[in-house]
Design a protein around this motif. Structure first.
Motif, PDB file in Angstrom:
ATOM      1  N   MET A   1       0.840  -1.191   0.000  1.00  0.00           N
ATOM      2  CA  MET A   1       0.000   0.000   0.000  1.00  0.00           C
ATOM      3  C   MET A   1       0.880   1.248   0.000  1.00  0.00           C
ATOM      4  SD  MET A   1      -2.932   1.073   2.752  1.00  0.00           S
ATOM      5  CE  MET A   1      -3.589  -0.594   2.720  1.00  0.00           C
ATOM      6  N   ASP A   2       0.567   2.213  -0.862  1.00  0.00           N
ATOM      7  CA  ASP A   2       1.354   3.433  -0.980  1.00  0.00           C
ATOM      8  C   ASP A   2       1.031   4.366   0.189  1.00  0.00           C
ATOM      9  OD1 ASP A   2       2.679   5.698  -1.673  1.00  0.00           O
ATOM     10  OD2 ASP A   2       1.898   5.819  -3.716  1.00  0.00           O
ATOM     11  N   MET A   3       1.988   4.526   1.133  1.00  0.00           N
ATOM     12  CA  MET A   3       1.760   5.336   2.318  1.00  0.00           C
ATOM     13  C   MET A   3       1.599   6.808   1.972  1.00  0.00           C
ATOM     14  SD  MET A   3       1.352   3.543   4.954  1.00  0.00           S
ATOM     15  CE  MET A   3       1.309   4.964   6.037  1.00  0.00           C
ATOM     16  N   SER A   4       2.300   7.280   0.937  1.00  0.00           N
ATOM     17  CA  SER A   4       2.175   8.692   0.573  1.00  0.00           C
ATOM     18  C   SER A   4       0.759   9.006   0.106  1.00  0.00           C
ATOM     19  CB  SER A   4       3.185   9.044  -0.531  1.00  0.00           C
ATOM     20  OG  SER A   4       2.936   8.291  -1.710  1.00  0.00           O
ATOM     21  N   THR A   5       0.169   8.072  -0.641  1.00  0.00           N
ATOM     22  CA  THR A   5      -1.209   8.259  -1.083  1.00  0.00           C
ATOM     23  C   THR A   5      -2.164   8.240   0.100  1.00  0.00           C
ATOM     24  OG1 THR A   5      -0.712   7.165  -3.186  1.00  0.00           O
ATOM     25  CG2 THR A   5      -3.034   7.374  -2.594  1.00  0.00           C
ATOM     26  N   LEU A   6      -1.917   7.319   1.056  1.00  0.00           N
ATOM     27  CA  LEU A   6      -2.765   7.229   2.248  1.00  0.00           C
ATOM     28  C   LEU A   6      -2.689   8.513   3.066  1.00  0.00           C
ATOM     29  CD1 LEU A   6      -4.549   5.378   4.073  1.00  0.00           C
ATOM     30  CD2 LEU A   6      -2.449   4.745   5.244  1.00  0.00           C
ATOM     31  N   SER A   8      -1.714  11.462   2.078  1.00  0.00           N
ATOM     32  CA  SER A   8      -2.300  12.558   1.307  1.00  0.00           C
ATOM     33  C   SER A   8      -3.820  12.545   1.411  1.00  0.00           C
ATOM     34  CB  SER A   8      -1.866  12.448  -0.153  1.00  0.00           C
ATOM     35  OG  SER A   8      -2.536  13.396  -0.950  1.00  0.00           O
ATOM     36  N   SER A   9      -4.410  11.341   1.310  1.00  0.00           N
ATOM     37  CA  SER A   9      -5.875  11.222   1.383  1.00  0.00           C
ATOM     38  C   SER A   9      -6.390  11.669   2.740  1.00  0.00           C
ATOM     39  CB  SER A   9      -6.294   9.770   1.118  1.00  0.00           C
ATOM     40  OG  SER A   9      -5.957   9.379  -0.190  1.00  0.00           O
ATOM     41  N   PHE A  10      -5.705  11.256   3.812  1.00  0.00           N
ATOM     42  CA  PHE A  10      -6.156  11.638   5.141  1.00  0.00           C
ATOM     43  C   PHE A  10      -5.895  13.110   5.430  1.00  0.00           C
ATOM     44  CE2 PHE A  10      -6.929   7.262   5.894  1.00  0.00           C
ATOM     45  CZ  PHE A  10      -7.811   7.220   6.966  1.00  0.00           C
TER      46      PHE A  10
END
Length: 311
Positions: A1-6, A8-10
């Motif tokens: 899972m891409d942590m940067s995307t997570l 960013s989403s949060f």
């Protein structure tokens, strides 16, 4: 899972919640306006996420197997989550109805209102579709086991079970049927569902922000032990346990990713409706839901990061 995307989403979710909070502080937000937001999200935006996922996912045997697996995992994890919540309540000497309430608030997450839009953003159309299937499994548990727990006579009513037949479930049934027969909708329909799907996450976050000022203004007395146990179980212990179990299960990584997010979701908003109808206690559910939603903006990224780091 891409942590940067997570992350960013949060981060975006947090900002949008703050915008909802600011709006509610500056303008009078009526019950009717909040209900309108719910209708748009549940009856338009979330079904659009589901249909967009189906229209943009190859509905082959592998995809159907993922959907079946995530549905079974949802029923299993949500049921076990309730049992773990009840067990923790008994250990801390909560009895009768309070133990049942802790079990429900600890075991079931906001997999529809927040989980579906978030998974769609993180994992694309297929992620949104799988998240919707997980939410369907939660609905089955909510309108069977939860109602039995809340009712004093503990008798199940099939009239209550009919509530499972909502717009998201209808979208799943219609979309899967269309995919199975091989029908390709016009490009206009695909673009329409894609556009409407993008409404879900922002509107859901704005709605949560709208609830906070009124909640803070009321300054209700907080039962610290009840709230603390519910939040610790829902946001830390149960999701960590389930995510560790997922790591050793021989299932598709797409299923693992979606379920990891869904089991980490804050307390489900439907608890407010069910508690009001069957337990005459709407305030408790509202309080736990708001606290857990705000805290989840911190706990979900931390749990997912810790899981990817150590497991």
């Amino acid at each position: 899972m891409d942590m940067s995307t997570l992350l960013s989403s949060f981060g975006i979710m947090t900002i949008i919640i703050l915008l909802g909070f600011i709006i509610a502080r500056k303008y009078k937000v009526t019950a009717e306006s909040k209900q309108l937001l719910i209708i748009i999200i549940i009856h338009i935006a979330v079904p659009s996420i589901i249909l967009n996922g189906i229209f943009n996912t190859d509905m082959n045997g592998t995809t159907l197997a993922k959907m079946f697996m995530i549905f079974l995992l949802s029923i299993m994890f949500n049921t076990v989550g309730i049992l773990l919540g009840w067990f923790s309540a008994v250990i801390f000497r909560f009895r009768a109805i309070k133990a049942k309430k802790i079990a429900i608030l600890s075991g079931l997450g906001n997999t529809g209102f927040i989980g579906i839009p978030l998974c769609e953003r993180l994992f694309g159309p297929e992620g949104g579709l799988l998240a919707a299937i997980y939410d369907a499994g939660l609905d089955v548990v909510a309108f069977t086991l939860v109602i039995v727990l809340l009712q004093k006579n503990e008798k199940f009513s099939f009239r209550s079970f009919k509530a499972i037949m909502n717009m998201p479930i209808a979208a799943i049934m219609i979309g899967v049927s269309i995919a199975i027969i091989g029908y390709q909708p016009p490009l206009l329909i695909k673009h329409l569902t894609s556009t409407l799907a993008n409404l879900a996450a922002p509107l859901a976050m704005i709605y949560i922000g709208l609830l906070i000022p009124e909640f803070l203004k009321e300054k209700k007395k907080i039962p610290v032990r009840f709230v603390s146990l519910s939040l610790i179980m829902k946001l830390f212990i149960i999701p960590l346990l389930f995510i560790m179990i997922l790591q050793i299960m021989p299932i598709a990584v797409e299923v693992k990713n979606v379920v990891s997010i869904q089991v980490s979701m804050p307390t489900f908003m439907l608890a407010t409706v069910l508690f009001a109808k069957y337990a005459n206690d709407e305030e408790t559910a509202v309080m736990i839901t708001i606290y857990s939603t705000i805290l989840s903006l911190i706990t979900v990224p931390l749990i997912v990061y810790a899981t990817s780091l150590f497991l």
